[in-house]
Scaffold this motif. Structure first.
Motif, PDB file in Angstrom:
ATOM      1  N   GLY A 141      54.669  17.106  49.577  1.00 32.10           N
ATOM      2  CA  GLY A 141      56.091  17.366  49.432  1.00 32.10           C
ATOM      3  C   GLY A 141      56.413  17.706  47.984  1.00 32.10           C
ATOM      4  O   GLY A 141      55.974  17.006  47.066  1.00 32.10           O
ATOM      5  N   SER A 142      57.181  18.760  47.766  1.00 32.59           N
ATOM      6  CA  SER A 142      57.492  19.196  46.398  1.00 32.59           C
ATOM      7  C   SER A 142      58.238  18.123  45.609  1.00 32.59           C
ATOM      8  O   SER A 142      58.192  18.109  44.372  1.00 32.59           O
ATOM      9  CB  SER A 142      58.316  20.483  46.430  1.00 32.59           C
ATOM     10  N   ARG A 143      58.921  17.221  46.302  1.00 33.44           N
ATOM     11  CA  ARG A 143      59.681  16.179  45.607  1.00 33.44           C
ATOM     12  C   ARG A 143      58.788  15.273  44.769  1.00 33.44           C
ATOM     13  O   ARG A 143      59.260  14.584  43.868  1.00 33.44           O
ATOM     14  CB  ARG A 143      60.456  15.344  46.624  1.00 33.44           C
ATOM     15  N   ALA A 144      57.467  15.261  45.071  1.00 28.34           N
ATOM     16  CA  ALA A 144      56.543  14.395  44.333  1.00 28.34           C
ATOM     17  C   ALA A 144      56.010  15.056  43.069  1.00 28.34           C
ATOM     18  O   ALA A 144      55.372  14.391  42.248  1.00 28.34           O
ATOM     19  CB  ALA A 144      55.369  14.005  45.232  1.00 28.34           C
ATOM     20  N   LEU A 175      74.723  10.997  63.466  1.00 29.39           N
ATOM     21  CA  LEU A 175      74.662  10.601  62.062  1.00 29.39           C
ATOM     22  C   LEU A 175      73.353   9.879  61.770  1.00 29.39           C
ATOM     23  O   LEU A 175      73.010   8.896  62.431  1.00 29.39           O
ATOM     24  CB  LEU A 175      75.849   9.700  61.720  1.00 29.39           C
ATOM     25  N   VAL A 176      72.624  10.355  60.774  1.00 32.38           N
ATOM     26  CA  VAL A 176      71.333   9.789  60.397  1.00 32.38           C
ATOM     27  C   VAL A 176      71.515   8.824  59.230  1.00 32.38           C
ATOM     28  O   VAL A 176      72.008   9.217  58.176  1.00 32.38           O
ATOM     29  CB  VAL A 176      70.359  10.922  59.994  1.00 32.38           C
ATOM     30  N   ALA A 177      71.125   7.547  59.423  1.00 36.24           N
ATOM     31  CA  ALA A 177      71.291   6.561  58.349  1.00 36.24           C
ATOM     32  C   ALA A 177      70.205   5.486  58.368  1.00 36.24           C
ATOM     33  O   ALA A 177      70.374   4.418  57.805  1.00 36.24           O
ATOM     34  CB  ALA A 177      72.670   5.909  58.454  1.00 36.24           C
ATOM     35  N   LYS A 178      69.089   5.786  59.004  1.00 35.09           N
ATOM     36  CA  LYS A 178      67.982   4.840  59.063  1.00 35.09           C
ATOM     37  C   LYS A 178      67.293   4.743  57.701  1.00 35.09           C
ATOM     38  O   LYS A 178      67.419   5.636  56.872  1.00 35.09           O
ATOM     39  CB  LYS A 178      66.975   5.308  60.122  1.00 35.09           C
ATOM     40  N   THR A 179      66.557   3.677  57.476  1.00 35.56           N
ATOM     41  CA  THR A 179      65.773   3.553  56.244  1.00 35.56           C
ATOM     42  C   THR A 179      64.556   4.461  56.381  1.00 35.56           C
ATOM     43  O   THR A 179      63.461   4.038  56.740  1.00 35.56           O
ATOM     44  CB  THR A 179      65.353   2.092  56.006  1.00 35.56           C
ATOM     45  N   PHE A 180      64.800   5.737  56.095  1.00 34.03           N
ATOM     46  CA  PHE A 180      63.815   6.790  56.317  1.00 34.03           C
ATOM     47  C   PHE A 180      64.185   7.944  55.405  1.00 34.03           C
ATOM     48  O   PHE A 180      65.361   8.136  55.083  1.00 34.03           O
ATOM     49  CB  PHE A 180      63.864   7.216  57.796  1.00 34.03           C
ATOM     50  N   ASP A 181      63.209   8.754  54.988  1.00 29.41           N
ATOM     51  CA  ASP A 181      63.503   9.757  53.966  1.00 29.41           C
ATOM     52  C   ASP A 181      64.576  10.766  54.359  1.00 29.41           C
ATOM     53  O   ASP A 181      65.330  11.247  53.521  1.00 29.41           O
ATOM     54  CB  ASP A 181      62.227  10.484  53.517  1.00 29.41           C
ATOM     55  N   ASN A 182      64.677  11.092  55.670  1.00 31.40           N
ATOM     56  CA  ASN A 182      65.645  12.132  56.009  1.00 31.40           C
ATOM     57  C   ASN A 182      67.091  11.655  56.012  1.00 31.40           C
ATOM     58  O   ASN A 182      68.006  12.462  56.169  1.00 31.40           O
ATOM     59  CB  ASN A 182      65.295  12.846  57.323  1.00 31.40           C
ATOM     60  N   PRO A 211      67.918  22.769  45.757  1.00 34.00           N
ATOM     61  CA  PRO A 211      66.616  22.141  45.952  1.00 34.00           C
ATOM     62  C   PRO A 211      66.700  20.623  46.042  1.00 34.00           C
ATOM     63  O   PRO A 211      67.676  20.011  45.606  1.00 34.00           O
ATOM     64  CB  PRO A 211      65.852  22.568  44.704  1.00 34.00           C
ATOM     65  N   GLU A 212      65.666  20.048  46.601  1.00 36.64           N
ATOM     66  CA  GLU A 212      65.552  18.593  46.589  1.00 36.64           C
ATOM     67  C   GLU A 212      65.451  18.139  45.139  1.00 36.64           C
ATOM     68  O   GLU A 212      64.680  18.709  44.361  1.00 36.64           O
ATOM     69  CB  GLU A 212      64.309  18.183  47.368  1.00 36.64           C
ATOM     70  N   PRO A 213      66.227  17.142  44.731  1.00 35.20           N
ATOM     71  CA  PRO A 213      66.213  16.717  43.320  1.00 35.20           C
ATOM     72  C   PRO A 213      64.824  16.288  42.877  1.00 35.20           C
ATOM     73  O   PRO A 213      64.137  15.541  43.576  1.00 35.20           O
ATOM     74  CB  PRO A 213      67.181  15.525  43.308  1.00 35.20           C
ATOM     75  N   LEU A 214      64.402  16.775  41.714  1.00 34.55           N
ATOM     76  CA  LEU A 214      63.110  16.382  41.152  1.00 34.55           C
ATOM     77  C   LEU A 214      63.328  15.282  40.126  1.00 34.55           C
ATOM     78  O   LEU A 214      63.910  15.515  39.065  1.00 34.55           O
ATOM     79  CB  LEU A 214      62.428  17.581  40.503  1.00 34.55           C
ATOM     80  N   LEU A 215      62.877  14.072  40.469  1.00 35.29           N
ATOM     81  CA  LEU A 215      62.942  12.936  39.557  1.00 35.29           C
ATOM     82  C   LEU A 215      61.543  12.380  39.364  1.00 35.29           C
ATOM     83  O   LEU A 215      60.616  12.737  40.101  1.00 35.29           O
ATOM     84  CB  LEU A 215      63.888  11.858  40.085  1.00 35.29           C
ATOM     85  N   THR A 216      61.377  11.505  38.387  1.00 34.42           N
ATOM     86  CA  THR A 216      60.035  11.000  38.072  1.00 34.42           C
ATOM     87  C   THR A 216      59.541   9.950  39.069  1.00 34.42           C
ATOM     88  O   THR A 216      58.370   9.582  39.052  1.00 34.42           O
ATOM     89  CB  THR A 216      60.004  10.378  36.670  1.00 34.42           C
ATOM     90  N   ASP A 217      60.418   9.465  39.939  1.00 31.10           N
ATOM     91  CA  ASP A 217      60.030   8.512  40.973  1.00 31.10           C
ATOM     92  C   ASP A 217      60.788   8.882  42.236  1.00 31.10           C
ATOM     93  O   ASP A 217      61.928   8.474  42.445  1.00 31.10           O
ATOM     94  CB  ASP A 217      60.364   7.077  40.542  1.00 31.10           C
ATOM     95  N   LEU A 260      60.303   8.053  45.311  1.00 36.73           N
ATOM     96  CA  LEU A 260      60.592   6.925  46.202  1.00 36.73           C
ATOM     97  C   LEU A 260      61.787   6.131  45.684  1.00 36.73           C
ATOM     98  O   LEU A 260      62.615   5.648  46.469  1.00 36.73           O
ATOM     99  CB  LEU A 260      59.370   6.024  46.336  1.00 36.73           C
ATOM    100  N   GLY A 261      61.872   5.994  44.350  1.00 35.10           N
ATOM    101  CA  GLY A 261      63.035   5.328  43.767  1.00 35.10           C
ATOM    102  C   GLY A 261      64.308   6.092  44.093  1.00 35.10           C
ATOM    103  O   GLY A 261      65.318   5.501  44.487  1.00 35.10           O
ATOM    104  N   LEU A 262      64.277   7.415  43.922  1.00 33.02           N
ATOM    105  CA  LEU A 262      65.411   8.263  44.278  1.00 33.02           C
ATOM    106  C   LEU A 262      65.784   8.079  45.740  1.00 33.02           C
ATOM    107  O   LEU A 262      66.960   7.857  46.078  1.00 33.02           O
ATOM    108  CB  LEU A 262      65.045   9.733  44.018  1.00 33.02           C
ATOM    109  N   GLN A 263      64.802   8.169  46.584  1.00 33.51           N
ATOM    110  CA  GLN A 263      65.023   8.064  48.021  1.00 33.51           C
ATOM    111  C   GLN A 263      65.666   6.728  48.391  1.00 33.51           C
ATOM    112  O   GLN A 263      66.644   6.680  49.155  1.00 33.51           O
ATOM    113  CB  GLN A 263      63.665   8.220  48.709  1.00 33.51           C
ATOM    114  N   ASN A 264      65.147   5.645  47.845  1.00 34.61           N
ATOM    115  CA  ASN A 264      65.660   4.318  48.194  1.00 34.61           C
ATOM    116  C   ASN A 264      67.106   4.127  47.725  1.00 34.61           C
ATOM    117  O   ASN A 264      67.925   3.528  48.433  1.00 34.61           O
ATOM    118  CB  ASN A 264      64.765   3.236  47.596  1.00 34.61           C
ATOM    119  N   VAL A 265      67.413   4.634  46.528  1.00 38.53           N
ATOM    120  CA  VAL A 265      68.783   4.525  46.016  1.00 38.53           C
ATOM    121  C   VAL A 265      69.743   5.309  46.908  1.00 38.53           C
ATOM    122  O   VAL A 265      70.831   4.817  47.255  1.00 38.53           O
ATOM    123  CB  VAL A 265      68.864   5.036  44.561  1.00 38.53           C
TER     124      VAL A 265
END
Length: 404
Positions: A87-90, A181-188, A361-367, A369-374
């Protein structure tokens, strides 16, 4: 004489060992995420090997659930793979930790892609991967449920306000929920929120690496999600996008955000349906969508980086990439005859292209998974009523500062 023979034998063994090691050094390990190796990639790799005598590619297929973790773990351990489909986000996280090498693009190469595609692999002015898969979203609506709710079945919503109103009518006048509505603890869950963001001219991080999540545009997007909760399936935090799509396929949802893959799943549907661009928010400049890509990334420290870059470029050149996209049913990364032919053959594809010009684009951050969880926590707090949109945005924006 005996010692000479022993020495000669040892030397031959050493030379044989060295030759074997050299042969091993000519191998590029390649990890492809998924269930099976693409037939197109098999053929493309064979063609590349034929043009590069002495070089072999050793492919391995790893399921999506473990793929990215595996290649990252190997790289950190000092035993990286040569090339990986990720995934490009990584990419930003991998590059920031000096685990991958950049794969420069010329201006001509960048211009060959749809707008913002090159941005999904770019930061600090460098490209850190070669895009290999592209996904956009559109709005599917159930025409039968629209009619049953007293709505015009040929008139899908074009704005957030209309979308919420249509979902309300379906919920109140039929046995179905108005919106998936999608709101599960999941990347999408993050991805689906970003479709609302990019349909309202919002951003998460700007070109100067500033976190800009706490904005008017994003507040409007998150407020719209809050307002549509009462007209969505019960308990959205239990559903990810494929589960919501399954409910839609059963005729029990009025609308969903989904990728082009749902077109084939709906071919034999017992109800009438349509596809349109994602509804626009009050600050929108045009129809948008999150532009998600996967990429070929070349890992550092293998000794075969240059050849791996050459392989990555070959796999993703226009001709080979077009064949792969046709095989996988993906949105093309490049405009042109192939994209035009897809829309000509099936007009339902048109919305998936129409949202690109105002997408992001999907935001590019240094973590990532951190972005996703927040982002997931932010959406869930609003969906469950634990926080108001403004407070949730402000909190999430502050937390993202550590990951930019």
């Amino acid at each position: 004489m005996k010692n000479t023979r022993i020495l000669g034998g040892a030397m031959l063994a050493l030379l044989a060992s060295t030759a074997y090691a050299a042969a091993q050094d000519q191998t590029i390990s390649f990890v492809e995420c998924g269930d099976t190796l693409s037939a197109v990639h098999v053929a493309t790799i064979a063609t590349w090997e034929a043009a590069n005598p002495g070089w072999k590619v050793a492919p391995e297929v790893v399921g999506w659930g473990q793929c990215q973790d595996k290649v990252t773990t190997l790289a950190v351990a000092g035993t990286p793979v040569g090339l990986a489909y990720i995934g490009s986000r990584a990419l930003k996280q991998l590059a920031s930790n000096d685990l991958i090498v950049d794969i420069p693009m010329t201006d001509e190469e960048k211009a060959g892609y749809y707008p913002y595609v090159a941005d999904t692999v770019t930061f600090d002015g460098k490209q850190w991967g070669r895009p290999v898969a592209f996904s956009t979203k559109a709005l599917y609506w159930n025409k039968d449920l629209f009619a049953a709710a007293g709505l015009d079945p040929e008139k899908p919503p074009t704005t957030f306000a209309e979308e919420i109103a249509d979902a309300k009518a379906i919920t109140e006048k039929t046995d179905a929920a108005g919106y998936g509505l999608v709101a599960k603890t999941f990347d999408n869950t993050m991805h689906q929120f970003l479709h609302w963001v990019y349909s309202n001219d919002g951003l998460v991080i700007d070109a100067d690496n500033n976190i800009v999540l706490d904005s008017k545009q994003n507040l409007e997007a998150l407020t719209a999600i809050k307002d549509i909760v009462p007209y969505s399936e019960e308990g959205p935090t239990a559903y990810e996008q494929n589960e919501v799509r399954a409910i839609f396929l059963d005729g029990k949802l009025g609308m969903i955000q989904a990728a082009s893959g749902a077109i084939n799943l709906l071919k034999d549907s017992p109800f009438k349906w349509g596809v349109t661009t994602l509804p626009q928010g009050p600050s929108a400049k045009g129809p948008g969508t999150l532009l998600i890509t996967d990429s070929m990334a070349v890992f550092k420290g293998t000794g075969v980086e240059e050849k791996a870059i050459d392989l990555a470029k070959f796999i993703t050149n226009a001709e080979n990439q077009t064949a792969y996209e046709a095989e996988q049913g993906l949105t093309p990364l490049r405009p042109g005859a192939a994209a035009d032919a897809i829309v000509a053959a099936d007009p339902n594809w048109k919305p998936f292209f129409d949202g690109i010009a105002y997408g992001g684009p999907e935001p590019l951050l240094t973590d990532y998974l951190g972005l996703q969880n927040v982002m997931i926590e932010m959406v869930q707090s609003v969906v469950t009523g634990a926080a108001e949109p403004q407070a949730a945005l402000t909190k999430a924006a502050a937390e993202l500062e550590q990951y930019k």
